[in-house]
Design an enzyme around this catalytic site. Structure first.
Site, PDB file in Angstrom:
ATOM      1  CG  ASP A  36      -2.214   0.541   1.079  1.00  0.00           C
ATOM      2  OD1 ASP A  36      -2.504   0.986  -0.042  1.00  0.00           O
ATOM      3  OD2 ASP A  36      -2.986   0.541   2.039  1.00  0.00           O
ATOM      4  CG  ASN A  84      -7.049  -2.054  -6.369  1.00  0.00           C
ATOM      5  OD1 ASN A  84      -6.042  -2.764  -6.257  1.00  0.00           O
ATOM      6  ND2 ASN A  84      -7.479  -1.281  -5.375  1.00  0.00           N
TER       7      ASN A  84
END
Ligand code: V0D
Length: 256
Positions: A36, A84
């Protein structure tokens, strides 16, 4: 005792990044990583988010090498979640090209290192050029017997659990198993991680302390290591630090 942020991150400041201090006898078998912070890293530098992903890919490469040199058996990256797809089209398009890029730059090295590359997730929903790159990774490394390298692409743990339930119901309806046969093993064999050990250690970068739909069944007994470092700043030394912290906790647990 309530842990402040300092207590949660880089727990106890234990260890530094020296690979020499790692005990090769008690390595985590399976390390799973949530990479991340690429977008935030880019934003801080006034760069497009895609530049963050490119930098992130270089850290993925460095981490693969470090894990393989150490003798880690399974390494898993959470590269692209089912959520995503909601990101800006330009960013998604760029991400979908990364496996193609990675193929050109890294396939040969992975073959030379005897690494077996596998995907977790539904690659059929990705563009053809992405699927082709992913399939080539799998095909060219399928007979390799060294480290297993998983990329979770278009992966979501709840989806994985739903499919597992459907598979079990199919097997019950077909008479292959009965309700009372349903066990942890029956479940594990119907997940995408079939045949793999559960993660011993889960690493997440970028200061987020969540699991975000990643391997929910498989992390029942995992150790967690969080760092505030954004993924493009995640170094080999941090990777070694996470492993040493895992070993420290395992020793303590063993002595109870
Ligand atoms: C972006 C940080 C390698 C995480 C690293 C399609 C987010 C860079 C791959 C890759 C991504 C995947 C499969 C494969 C070879 C390489 C990758 C995606 C994103 C999503 F066989 N990095 N990488 N795939 N990022």
């Amino acid at each position: 005792m309530r842990l402040g942020l300092k207590g949660l991150f880089n727990q106890r400041n234990q260890g530094n990044g020296f690979v020499e201090e790692i005990d090769k006898q008690t390595l985590p078998k399976h390390i799973a990583i949530i990479t991340d912070g690429n977008g935030r890293w880019a934003k801080k530098r006034g760069l497009p988010r895609t530049a963050g992903h490119a930098a992130g890919m270089r850290r993925v490469r460095e981490t693969i090498r470090a894990a393989n040199d150490l003798g880690i058996e399974v390494l898993t990256f959470y590269s692209f979640s089912t959520e995503n797809w909601k990101r800006p089209k330009e960013e998604v398009d760029y991400l979908m090209k990364l496996p193609v890029e990675f193929l050109k730059t890294d396939l040969q090295e992975l073959v030379d290192r005897n690494v077996k590359v596998q995907m977790l997730g539904e690659k059929r929903q990705t563009p053809n050029f992405t699927q082709e790159a992913l399939t080539e990774f799998e095909d060219k490394t399928k007979h390799n017997t060294g480290m297993i390298l998983n990329f979770a692409i278009n992966y979501g743990s709840r989806d994985e659990i739903l499919s597992m339930i459907q598979k079990i119901i199919d097997d019950v309806e077909l008479g292959n198993i009965s309700k009372s046969d349903i066990s942890e093993q029956i479940v594990s064999e119907r997940l995408l991680t079939k045949g793999l050990p559960d993660p011993d250690l889960v690493i997440r970068s970028s200061g987020e302390i969540r699991i975000s739909n990643f391997l929910l069944w498989q992390i029942a007994y995992s150790e967690f290591w969080f760092t505030e470092a954004l993924w493009p700043d995640f170094s080999k030394e941090m990777f070694f630090q996470a492993i040493k912290e895992y070993q420290r906790r395992s020793r303590r647990y063993g002595s109870l």
